[in-house]
Enzyme design. Structure first.
Site, PDB file in Angstrom:
ATOM      1  N   ASP A  11       0.870  -1.158   0.000  1.00  0.00           N
ATOM      2  CA  ASP A  11       0.000   0.000   0.000  1.00  0.00           C
ATOM      3  C   ASP A  11       0.924   1.230   0.000  1.00  0.00           C
ATOM      4  O   ASP A  11       2.111   1.109   0.344  1.00  0.00           O
ATOM      5  CB  ASP A  11      -0.866  -0.051   1.265  1.00  0.00           C
ATOM      6  CG  ASP A  11      -1.692   1.192   1.435  1.00  0.00           C
ATOM      7  OD1 ASP A  11      -2.363   1.591   0.471  1.00  0.00           O
ATOM      8  OD2 ASP A  11      -1.650   1.783   2.537  1.00  0.00           O
ATOM      9  N   LEU A  12       0.411   2.377  -0.389  1.00  0.00           N
ATOM     10  CA  LEU A  12       1.266   3.567  -0.448  1.00  0.00           C
ATOM     11  C   LEU A  12       1.123   4.440   0.811  1.00  0.00           C
ATOM     12  O   LEU A  12       2.065   4.594   1.596  1.00  0.00           O
ATOM     13  CB  LEU A  12       0.907   4.383  -1.695  1.00  0.00           C
ATOM     14  CG  LEU A  12       1.670   5.687  -1.885  1.00  0.00           C
ATOM     15  CD1 LEU A  12       3.148   5.441  -2.122  1.00  0.00           C
ATOM     16  CD2 LEU A  12       1.080   6.486  -3.052  1.00  0.00           C
ATOM     17  N   ASP A  13      -0.098   4.962   0.984  1.00  0.00           N
ATOM     18  CA  ASP A  13      -0.341   5.907   2.074  1.00  0.00           C
ATOM     19  C   ASP A  13      -0.209   5.206   3.426  1.00  0.00           C
ATOM     20  O   ASP A  13      -0.942   4.256   3.703  1.00  0.00           O
ATOM     21  CB  ASP A  13      -1.752   6.497   1.953  1.00  0.00           C
ATOM     22  CG  ASP A  13      -1.921   7.312   0.675  1.00  0.00           C
ATOM     23  OD1 ASP A  13      -1.136   8.236   0.466  1.00  0.00           O
ATOM     24  OD2 ASP A  13      -2.843   7.022  -0.103  1.00  0.00           O
ATOM     25  N   THR A  19       1.331  10.128   3.693  1.00  0.00           N
ATOM     26  CA  THR A  19       0.384  11.088   3.115  1.00  0.00           C
ATOM     27  C   THR A  19      -0.892  11.154   3.934  1.00  0.00           C
ATOM     28  O   THR A  19      -1.690  12.070   3.740  1.00  0.00           O
ATOM     29  CB  THR A  19       0.029  10.690   1.674  1.00  0.00           C
ATOM     30  OG1 THR A  19      -0.083   9.284   1.654  1.00  0.00           O
ATOM     31  CG2 THR A  19       1.056  11.167   0.688  1.00  0.00           C
ATOM     32  N   LYS A  47      -8.791   5.674   6.052  1.00  0.00           N
ATOM     33  CA  LYS A  47      -7.531   5.100   5.565  1.00  0.00           C
ATOM     34  C   LYS A  47      -7.818   3.935   4.621  1.00  0.00           C
ATOM     35  O   LYS A  47      -8.582   3.030   4.966  1.00  0.00           O
ATOM     36  CB  LYS A  47      -6.664   4.635   6.732  1.00  0.00           C
ATOM     37  CG  LYS A  47      -6.014   5.803   7.458  1.00  0.00           C
ATOM     38  CD  LYS A  47      -5.006   5.329   8.475  1.00  0.00           C
ATOM     39  CE  LYS A  47      -4.337   6.522   9.151  1.00  0.00           C
ATOM     40  NZ  LYS A  47      -3.461   6.101  10.233  1.00  0.00           N
ATOM     41  N   SER A 116      -2.462   0.492  -4.454  1.00  0.00           N
ATOM     42  CA  SER A 116      -2.996   1.635  -3.715  1.00  0.00           C
ATOM     43  C   SER A 116      -4.329   2.089  -4.296  1.00  0.00           C
ATOM     44  O   SER A 116      -4.527   2.038  -5.509  1.00  0.00           O
ATOM     45  CB  SER A 116      -1.993   2.793  -3.797  1.00  0.00           C
ATOM     46  OG  SER A 116      -2.581   3.993  -3.356  1.00  0.00           O
ATOM     47  N   ALA A 117      -5.202   2.576  -3.417  1.00  0.00           N
ATOM     48  CA  ALA A 117      -6.484   3.124  -3.871  1.00  0.00           C
ATOM     49  C   ALA A 117      -6.317   4.537  -4.419  1.00  0.00           C
ATOM     50  O   ALA A 117      -7.241   5.099  -4.996  1.00  0.00           O
ATOM     51  CB  ALA A 117      -7.457   3.158  -2.700  1.00  0.00           C
ATOM     52  N   LYS A 147     -10.853  -1.115  -1.622  1.00  0.00           N
ATOM     53  CA  LYS A 147     -10.612  -2.009  -0.493  1.00  0.00           C
ATOM     54  C   LYS A 147     -11.765  -1.808   0.502  1.00  0.00           C
ATOM     55  O   LYS A 147     -12.197  -0.674   0.649  1.00  0.00           O
ATOM     56  CB  LYS A 147      -9.274  -1.659   0.195  1.00  0.00           C
ATOM     57  CG  LYS A 147      -8.056  -1.788  -0.707  1.00  0.00           C
ATOM     58  CD  LYS A 147      -6.832  -1.158  -0.042  1.00  0.00           C
ATOM     59  CE  LYS A 147      -5.669  -1.038  -1.017  1.00  0.00           C
ATOM     60  NZ  LYS A 147      -4.520  -0.312  -0.479  1.00  0.00           N
ATOM     61  N   GLU A 171       0.269  -3.338   4.651  1.00  0.00           N
ATOM     62  CA  GLU A 171      -0.887  -2.450   4.743  1.00  0.00           C
ATOM     63  C   GLU A 171      -0.974  -1.758   6.099  1.00  0.00           C
ATOM     64  O   GLU A 171      -0.638  -2.357   7.113  1.00  0.00           O
ATOM     65  CB  GLU A 171      -2.169  -3.282   4.600  1.00  0.00           C
ATOM     66  CG  GLU A 171      -2.879  -3.184   3.293  1.00  0.00           C
ATOM     67  CD  GLU A 171      -3.467  -1.825   2.984  1.00  0.00           C
ATOM     68  OE1 GLU A 171      -3.545  -0.948   3.872  1.00  0.00           O
ATOM     69  OE2 GLU A 171      -3.838  -1.630   1.828  1.00  0.00           O
ATOM     70  N   ASP A 172      -1.470  -0.519   6.100  1.00  0.00           N
ATOM     71  CA  ASP A 172      -1.678   0.175   7.377  1.00  0.00           C
ATOM     72  C   ASP A 172      -3.162   0.333   7.700  1.00  0.00           C
ATOM     73  O   ASP A 172      -3.498   0.906   8.727  1.00  0.00           O
ATOM     74  CB  ASP A 172      -1.037   1.574   7.353  1.00  0.00           C
ATOM     75  CG  ASP A 172      -1.789   2.523   6.458  1.00  0.00           C
ATOM     76  OD1 ASP A 172      -2.219   2.096   5.363  1.00  0.00           O
ATOM     77  OD2 ASP A 172      -1.985   3.690   6.846  1.00  0.00           O
TER      78      ASP A 172
HETATM   79  C1  G6P Z   1      -5.465   5.771  -0.012  1.00  0.00           C
HETATM   80  C2  G6P Z   1      -5.629   6.544   1.276  1.00  0.00           C
HETATM   81  C3  G6P Z   1      -7.029   7.097   1.409  1.00  0.00           C
HETATM   82  C4  G6P Z   1      -7.395   7.879   0.162  1.00  0.00           C
HETATM   83  C5  G6P Z   1      -7.302   6.984  -1.071  1.00  0.00           C
HETATM   84  C6  G6P Z   1      -7.629   7.711  -2.359  1.00  0.00           C
HETATM   85  O1  G6P Z   1      -6.086   4.549   0.096  1.00  0.00           O
HETATM   86  O2  G6P Z   1      -5.351   5.730   2.395  1.00  0.00           O
HETATM   87  O3  G6P Z   1      -7.073   7.919   2.545  1.00  0.00           O
HETATM   88  O4  G6P Z   1      -8.710   8.412   0.258  1.00  0.00           O
HETATM   89  O5  G6P Z   1      -5.983   6.467  -1.151  1.00  0.00           O
HETATM   90  O6  G6P Z   1      -6.627   8.662  -2.605  1.00  0.00           O
HETATM   91  P1  G6P Z   1      -6.698   9.770  -3.735  1.00  0.00           P
HETATM   92  O7  G6P Z   1      -5.305  10.305  -3.812  1.00  0.00           O
HETATM   93  O8  G6P Z   1      -7.118   9.096  -5.007  1.00  0.00           O
HETATM   94  O9  G6P Z   1      -7.716  10.771  -3.290  1.00  0.00           O
HETATM   95 MG    MG Z   2      -2.713   3.089   3.590  1.00  0.00          MG
END
Ligand code: G6P
Ligand code: MG
Length: 215
Positions: A11-13, A19, A47, A116-117, A147, A171-172
């Site tokens: 996962d990224l964030d 972020t 998240k 990542s989402a 997710k 994942e967090d």
């Molecule tokens: C990640 C973050 C979420 C965020 C989603 C969409 O999963 O954990 O907090 O809403 O990405 O991010 P975006 O940059 O597309 O708004």
């Molecule tokens: Mg995350």
């Protein structure tokens, strides 16, 4: 229990970069503009959740019902503020141990993917200078199910040409741990045990794995 790891999906964030703090600041700013407060605890629910779904949760918290046109304006406003933060990011914001761990497992032949989402994931990786550490990048532009649906991780495994059983997800978010398990993958939870109790193992950050592998 973690099985053999031939591929690692990150996962990224909250895993590679923090972020989450920027998402929180801008969601809070939006909530305050709409006339209600938004706490760090509320932010946990967002998240790993897509932008559209996050806005719905935020509006639920504020007790507001708005039509789709207004919702899409608000989502755009939130993203414009968020992208302003991203443009100012650099490699100093990579979480401790993340780049080192990616390099270390790649050197051992483990394939790596981003799952990542976030639709902003490619821009963030570019700002951090680490796009080349991933064999495959699956982001919010490539999947339609958020997710805890397993789509993002299954898509990453397919891109890597790996069986889900050979993939480990980092994942967090609770939603991400559930998505990993629904994909048939092991899940390493990054964060607090009270939030991530369903993870196969829980660590505080990728730097912990660098220490373990050096020991
Ligand atoms: C990640 C973050 C979420 C965020 C989603 C969409 O999963 O954990 O907090 O809403 O990405 O991010 P975006 O940059 O597309 O708004
Ligand atoms: Mg995350």
């Amino acid at each position: 229990m973690i099985r053999e790891m031939r591929a690692a999906i990150f996962d990224l964030d909250g895993v590679i970069v923090n972020t989450a703090k920027y998402h929180y600041l801008v969601w809070k700013r939006l909530a305050n503009e709409l006339g209600f407060d938004f706490t760090q605890t509320d932010n946990e629910r967002l998240k790993g959740v897509s932008r559209t779904r996050s806005l719905e949760i935020l509006l639920e918290i504020g007790g507001l019902t708005l039509d789709d046109a207004v919702k899409s304006q608000l989502a755009k406003k939130k993203n414009d503020w968020y992208v302003d933060y991203i443009y100012h990011m650099d490699e100093s914001e990579i979480l401790p141990g993340a780049a080192e761990y990616l390099r270390a497992i790649r050197a051992k032949g483990v394939k790596t993917a981003l799952g990542s989402a976030s639709k902003n994931a490619p821009l963030i990786l570019e700002r951090l200078g680490i796009s080349s550490l991933f064999d495959v990048i699956v982001d919010g532009n490539k999947v339609s199910q958020a997710k805890p649906d397993p789509e993002v991780f299954l898509c990453a495994a397919e891109g890597l040409n790996m069986l889900p059983a050979h993939c480990v997800v980092f994942e967090d978010a609770e939603a991400g741990i559930e998505a990993a398990h629904r994909a048939g993958m092991s899940a390493v939870g990054i964060g607090k045990a009270n939030v991530l109790q369903d993870a196969d193992i829980i660590i505080s950050g990728l730097s912990e794995l660098m220490i373990l592998s050096a020991a």
